[in-house]
Design an enzyme around this catalytic site. Structure first.
Site, PDB file in Angstrom:
ATOM      1  N   PRO A   9      40.958  39.393  47.532  1.00 55.36           N
ATOM      2  CA  PRO A   9      40.682  40.767  47.938  1.00 55.36           C
ATOM      3  C   PRO A   9      39.819  41.552  46.952  1.00 55.36           C
ATOM      4  O   PRO A   9      39.956  41.405  45.744  1.00 55.36           O
ATOM      5  CB  PRO A   9      42.079  41.395  48.033  1.00 55.36           C
ATOM      6  CG  PRO A   9      42.969  40.517  47.236  1.00 55.36           C
ATOM      7  CD  PRO A   9      42.394  39.135  47.358  1.00 55.36           C
ATOM      8  N   ASN A  10      38.943  42.332  47.534  1.00 55.73           N
ATOM      9  CA  ASN A  10      38.047  43.259  46.832  1.00 55.73           C
ATOM     10  C   ASN A  10      36.909  42.573  46.085  1.00 55.73           C
ATOM     11  O   ASN A  10      36.011  43.249  45.574  1.00 55.73           O
ATOM     12  CB  ASN A  10      38.838  44.166  45.854  1.00 55.73           C
ATOM     13  CG  ASN A  10      39.838  45.032  46.590  1.00 55.73           C
ATOM     14  OD1 ASN A  10      39.471  45.710  47.544  1.00 55.73           O
ATOM     15  ND2 ASN A  10      41.096  44.994  46.199  1.00 55.73           N
ATOM     16  N   ARG A  17      31.729  47.406  42.716  1.00 50.07           N
ATOM     17  CA  ARG A  17      33.087  47.783  42.337  1.00 50.07           C
ATOM     18  C   ARG A  17      33.238  47.864  40.812  1.00 50.07           C
ATOM     19  O   ARG A  17      32.980  46.865  40.121  1.00 50.07           O
ATOM     20  CB  ARG A  17      34.021  46.703  42.881  1.00 50.07           C
ATOM     21  CG  ARG A  17      35.423  46.770  42.416  1.00 50.07           C
ATOM     22  CD  ARG A  17      36.147  45.466  42.702  1.00 50.07           C
ATOM     23  NE  ARG A  17      37.550  45.601  42.386  1.00 50.07           N
ATOM     24  CZ  ARG A  17      38.383  44.603  42.218  1.00 50.07           C
ATOM     25  NH1 ARG A  17      37.965  43.359  42.374  1.00 50.07           N
ATOM     26  NH2 ARG A  17      39.631  44.830  41.909  1.00 50.07           N
ATOM     27  N   TYR A  22      33.525  44.710  36.131  1.00 47.95           N
ATOM     28  CA  TYR A  22      33.159  43.484  36.854  1.00 47.95           C
ATOM     29  C   TYR A  22      31.658  43.194  36.884  1.00 47.95           C
ATOM     30  O   TYR A  22      31.248  42.177  37.446  1.00 47.95           O
ATOM     31  CB  TYR A  22      33.699  43.565  38.295  1.00 47.95           C
ATOM     32  CG  TYR A  22      35.217  43.682  38.345  1.00 47.95           C
ATOM     33  CD1 TYR A  22      36.022  42.629  37.942  1.00 47.95           C
ATOM     34  CD2 TYR A  22      35.838  44.856  38.782  1.00 47.95           C
ATOM     35  CE1 TYR A  22      37.406  42.734  37.967  1.00 47.95           C
ATOM     36  CE2 TYR A  22      37.230  44.973  38.824  1.00 47.95           C
ATOM     37  CZ  TYR A  22      37.996  43.903  38.408  1.00 47.95           C
ATOM     38  OH  TYR A  22      39.370  44.006  38.431  1.00 47.95           O
ATOM     39  N   ASN A  71      39.932  32.726  42.481  1.00 52.45           N
ATOM     40  CA  ASN A  71      40.178  34.066  41.942  1.00 52.45           C
ATOM     41  C   ASN A  71      40.905  34.814  43.054  1.00 52.45           C
ATOM     42  O   ASN A  71      40.277  35.298  44.001  1.00 52.45           O
ATOM     43  CB  ASN A  71      38.865  34.761  41.575  1.00 52.45           C
ATOM     44  CG  ASN A  71      39.124  36.117  40.918  1.00 52.45           C
ATOM     45  OD1 ASN A  71      40.249  36.626  40.941  1.00 52.45           O
ATOM     46  ND2 ASN A  71      38.096  36.712  40.333  1.00 52.45           N
ATOM     47  N   ALA A  74      44.040  40.639  43.123  1.00 53.74           N
ATOM     48  CA  ALA A  74      45.355  41.250  42.899  1.00 53.74           C
ATOM     49  C   ALA A  74      46.499  40.387  43.429  1.00 53.74           C
ATOM     50  O   ALA A  74      47.641  40.513  42.964  1.00 53.74           O
ATOM     51  CB  ALA A  74      45.390  42.638  43.535  1.00 53.74           C
ATOM     52  N   GLU A  95      42.546  28.616  38.091  1.00 58.46           N
ATOM     53  CA  GLU A  95      42.645  30.067  38.315  1.00 58.46           C
ATOM     54  C   GLU A  95      41.590  30.757  37.455  1.00 58.46           C
ATOM     55  O   GLU A  95      41.505  30.479  36.253  1.00 58.46           O
ATOM     56  CB  GLU A  95      44.049  30.533  37.910  1.00 58.46           C
ATOM     57  CG  GLU A  95      44.207  32.046  37.988  1.00 58.46           C
ATOM     58  CD  GLU A  95      45.593  32.518  37.521  1.00 58.46           C
ATOM     59  OE1 GLU A  95      46.574  31.750  37.602  1.00 58.46           O
ATOM     60  OE2 GLU A  95      45.668  33.678  37.069  1.00 58.46           O
ATOM     61  N   HIS A  97      39.519  34.562  36.449  1.00 54.93           N
ATOM     62  CA  HIS A  97      39.367  36.019  36.539  1.00 54.93           C
ATOM     63  C   HIS A  97      38.114  36.410  35.783  1.00 54.93           C
ATOM     64  O   HIS A  97      37.812  35.833  34.727  1.00 54.93           O
ATOM     65  CB  HIS A  97      40.579  36.740  35.946  1.00 54.93           C
ATOM     66  CG  HIS A  97      41.839  36.372  36.653  1.00 54.93           C
ATOM     67  ND1 HIS A  97      42.166  36.878  37.885  1.00 54.93           N
ATOM     68  CD2 HIS A  97      42.816  35.503  36.328  1.00 54.93           C
ATOM     69  CE1 HIS A  97      43.309  36.338  38.281  1.00 54.93           C
ATOM     70  NE2 HIS A  97      43.720  35.497  37.356  1.00 54.93           N
ATOM     71  N   ARG A 104      44.362  44.203  29.950  1.00 45.91           N
ATOM     72  CA  ARG A 104      44.350  45.340  30.872  1.00 45.91           C
ATOM     73  C   ARG A 104      45.782  45.818  31.141  1.00 45.91           C
ATOM     74  O   ARG A 104      46.656  45.626  30.310  1.00 45.91           O
ATOM     75  CB  ARG A 104      43.603  44.943  32.155  1.00 45.91           C
ATOM     76  CG  ARG A 104      42.151  44.524  31.877  1.00 45.91           C
ATOM     77  CD  ARG A 104      41.425  44.132  33.145  1.00 45.91           C
ATOM     78  NE  ARG A 104      41.312  45.258  34.064  1.00 45.91           N
ATOM     79  CZ  ARG A 104      40.939  45.133  35.349  1.00 45.91           C
ATOM     80  NH1 ARG A 104      40.626  43.932  35.823  1.00 45.91           N
ATOM     81  NH2 ARG A 104      40.863  46.194  36.127  1.00 45.91           N
TER      82      ARG A 104
HETATM   83  C1  DQA Z   1      40.529  40.003  38.848  1.00 47.11           C
HETATM   84  C2  DQA Z   1      41.630  40.690  38.048  1.00 47.11           C
HETATM   85  C3  DQA Z   1      42.708  41.215  38.972  1.00 47.11           C
HETATM   86  O1  DQA Z   1      43.733  41.853  38.220  1.00 47.11           O
HETATM   87  C4  DQA Z   1      42.130  42.225  39.936  1.00 47.11           C
HETATM   88  O2  DQA Z   1      43.114  42.662  40.841  1.00 47.11           O
HETATM   89  C5  DQA Z   1      40.934  41.710  40.653  1.00 47.11           C
HETATM   90  C6  DQA Z   1      39.957  40.924  39.913  1.00 47.11           C
HETATM   91  C7  DQA Z   1      39.368  39.543  37.945  1.00 47.11           C
HETATM   92  O3  DQA Z   1      38.589  38.727  38.409  1.00 47.11           O
HETATM   93  O4  DQA Z   1      39.230  40.023  36.810  1.00 47.11           O
HETATM   94  O5  DQA Z   1      40.724  41.990  41.822  1.00 47.11           O
HETATM   95  O6  DQA Z   1      41.071  38.855  39.468  1.00 47.11           O
END
Ligand code: DQA
Length: 137
Positions: A9-10, A17, A22, A71, A74, A95, A97, A104
């Protein structure tokens, strides 16, 4: 070698964003760079904001592909269902990020997936995906 990058998501909003966290590159732009860099690898990309679609994709490719770079956004910090899927499939999952989730908010320190992942890469910006591909080669 068949590798898929799955973004949760996102992450479709990358480039727009919170660019201070990011960056300002879209994932499509970065994926083009990766495809050129790893021309001999069969590299695929899937993104969804919907938890069930991420599960379906993991089930669909998780017994066939050589590597999954996930990835989960959240959902990393909330989803037992995605953690169970990572545990249940055969293809190894890295995994990733973009940000350093340990530097954070505290709620980002917890990953339900990490235990079942082959490894975790975070904090290197979009390079985190590149490092994950290298780890499969
Ligand atoms: C993320 C870190 C997560 O905490 C966050 O919710 C994201 C992006 C990252 O790539 O840094 O959506 O996965």
């Amino acid at each position: 070698m068949k590798i898929i990058i799955i973004n949760g998501p996102n992450l479709n909003l990358l480039g727009k964003r919170e660019p201070e966290i990011y960056g300002s590159t879209t994932f499509e732009e970065y994926f083009d760079i990766l495809k050129k860099k790893y021309a001999t690898v069969e590299l695929f990309y899937f993104q969804s904001n919907i938890e069930g679609e991420l599960l379906n994709k993991l089930h669909e490719i998780g017994f066939e592909y050589d590597g999954i770079i996930l990835n989960a956004g959240a959902y990393t910090h909330t989803s037992i269902a995605i953690a169970d899927a990572v545990k249940g499939i055969e293809t190894p999952v890295i995994e990733v990020h973009i940000s350093n989730v340990h530097a954070r908010e505290e709620f980002r320190n917890k990953s339900y997936l990490a235990k079942s992942a082959k490894g975790v890469i975070c904090g290197f910006g979009l390079q985190s995906y590149n490092l994950a591909i290298q780890s499969f080669l």
